[in-house]
Design an enzyme around this catalytic site. Structure first.
Site, PDB file in Angstrom:
ATOM      1  N   HIS A  24      92.242 102.520  62.250  1.00  0.00           N
ATOM      2  CA  HIS A  24      93.510 102.248  62.929  1.00  0.00           C
ATOM      3  C   HIS A  24      93.278 101.731  64.355  1.00  0.00           C
ATOM      4  CE1 HIS A  24      97.251 103.935  65.006  1.00  0.00           C
ATOM      5  NE2 HIS A  24      97.742 103.090  64.130  1.00  0.00           N
ATOM      6  N   HIS A  66      99.244  96.573  70.369  1.00  0.00           N
ATOM      7  CA  HIS A  66     100.222  97.321  69.583  1.00  0.00           C
ATOM      8  C   HIS A  66     101.626  97.229  70.155  1.00  0.00           C
ATOM      9  CE1 HIS A  66     102.620 100.860  68.513  1.00  0.00           C
ATOM     10  NE2 HIS A  66     102.119 100.643  67.324  1.00  0.00           N
TER      11      HIS A  66
HETATM   12 CA    CA Z   1      99.588  99.177  63.442  1.00  0.00          CA
END
Ligand code: CA
Length: 329
Positions: A24, A66
């Site tokens: 991630h 992000h």
């Molecule tokens: Ca993501």
């Protein structure tokens, strides 16, 4: 005959239990998320896929970040104090790539300090924001130099927000992907989004227009905009457009679960019945991030892989998930 029958059941079981470790935002448990260093470390750890997020700049470049704003990851206020909007946020879409290059990327922080106090320190060393093209070239370069074949899981962030700001991020992302010759479902790249309408448009409009066909993943959480997907009919409909789902862990294992009573929701079964894979987010080993129903990070993996029967874990700590996977083959 009977042993053949049992053999087939075992084979089917083994197939259903194929496990993927997805890093991630790179090795974000150890280095500032989505930095070149974090992505390189995830590659070295041996994740099956490395997940990145995409946001657009004012000059139509795609960067690997992000948040749609820079406040919690960079030195931005000190450098561009005039770039904030009325809400106090510094939106990536208001910056050129050159301006972003002037910023230091930091470990994530908030008003109180580090978001994850035990991780890499905030505002230390030197990291920079980089482009989608550079991320693809980094993974391809590392695959070449190490002989591995690690793929990319690419999240297109906030298509609607980008449209409101005059940007078609899904189309621009596909143009970059096509330039690097990822054109077919067997290519080692998956696109994901929380926005169903954007994924549907990619499948129905953009793929045919651009002569491409890649795998798609629908992200979803417990909010009511996904209620329709969490029904057998809805899931079957969804499967016309995507190859898998990426649910929040709280809608796979009920958050009211206890150590003695793990409540698995019907979601995974529904997805499998519709022919979809299930890649769950986000497995974090930090203190305070393990749900009360699990003893520790490894127990949490055991619950999701062995009891809930999911395929992929999306984790900030790919190294620990790989270690667990290898030990429990
Ligand atoms: Ca993501």
């Amino acid at each position: 005959m009977r042993s053949l029958f049992i053999f087939i059941i075992l084979m089917t079981g083994a197939q259903a239990a194929e496990r993927l470790v997805i890093a991630h935002r790179g090795a974000s448990g150890y280095l500032p998320e989505q930095s070149i260093a974090a992505i390189s470390m995830a590659h070295a750890q041996g994740a099956d896929l490395i997940e990145i997020d995409l946001v657009m700049t004012s000059d139509d470049r795609i960067v690997v970040l992000h948040d749609p704003y820079l406040n919690n990851l960079s030195s931005v206020p000190a450098v561009f104090s005039d770039h904030a909007r009325k809400d106090g946020k510094y939106y990536v879409v208001d910056f050129t790539l050159e301006e972003l290059r002037a910023l230091e990327l930091s470990e994530r922080f908030n008003d109180e300090g580090a978001s994850f106090p035990d991780r890499f320190p905030v505002h230390k060393s030197s990291f920079e924001i980089f482009t989608f093209e550079e991320a693809i070239e980094l993974i391809e370069g590392l695959n070449k130099s190490t002989g591995k074949d690690i793929g990319l899981l690419v999240e297109i962030k906030l298509p609607e927000f980008h449209f409101e700001n005059g940007k078609d991020i899904a189309y621009e992302a596909l143009k970059v992907i096509k330039c690097y010759n990822y054109l077919k479902r067997s290519d080692n790249i998956v696109l994901q989004d929380f926005d169903f309408n954007s994924l549907k448009r990619i499948r129905e409009v953009l793929f045919p227009a651009m002569d491409m066909e890649l795998k798609l993943n629908q992200l979803l959480d417990g909010s009511d905009r996904y209620d329709w997907m969490r029904q057998p009919d809805g899931m079957a409909f969804l499967s016309n457009f995507v190859d898998g789902i990426g649910p929040h862990m709280g809608i796979v294992v009920d958050e009211r679960s206890t150590k003695d009573d793990i409540i698995i929701t019907p979601l995974v079964q529904m997805a499998h019945d519709a022919g979809l894979w299930v890649h769950v987010f986000t497995f974090r080993a930090d203190e305070g991030m393990i749900p009360d129903y699990a003893d520790d990070f490894e127990d949490l993996l055991d619950i999701f892989w062995n009891k809930a029967g999911i395929e992929g874990v999306i984790t900030d700590f790919a190294d620990r998930a790989i270690k667990f996977k290898d030990k429990n083959k």
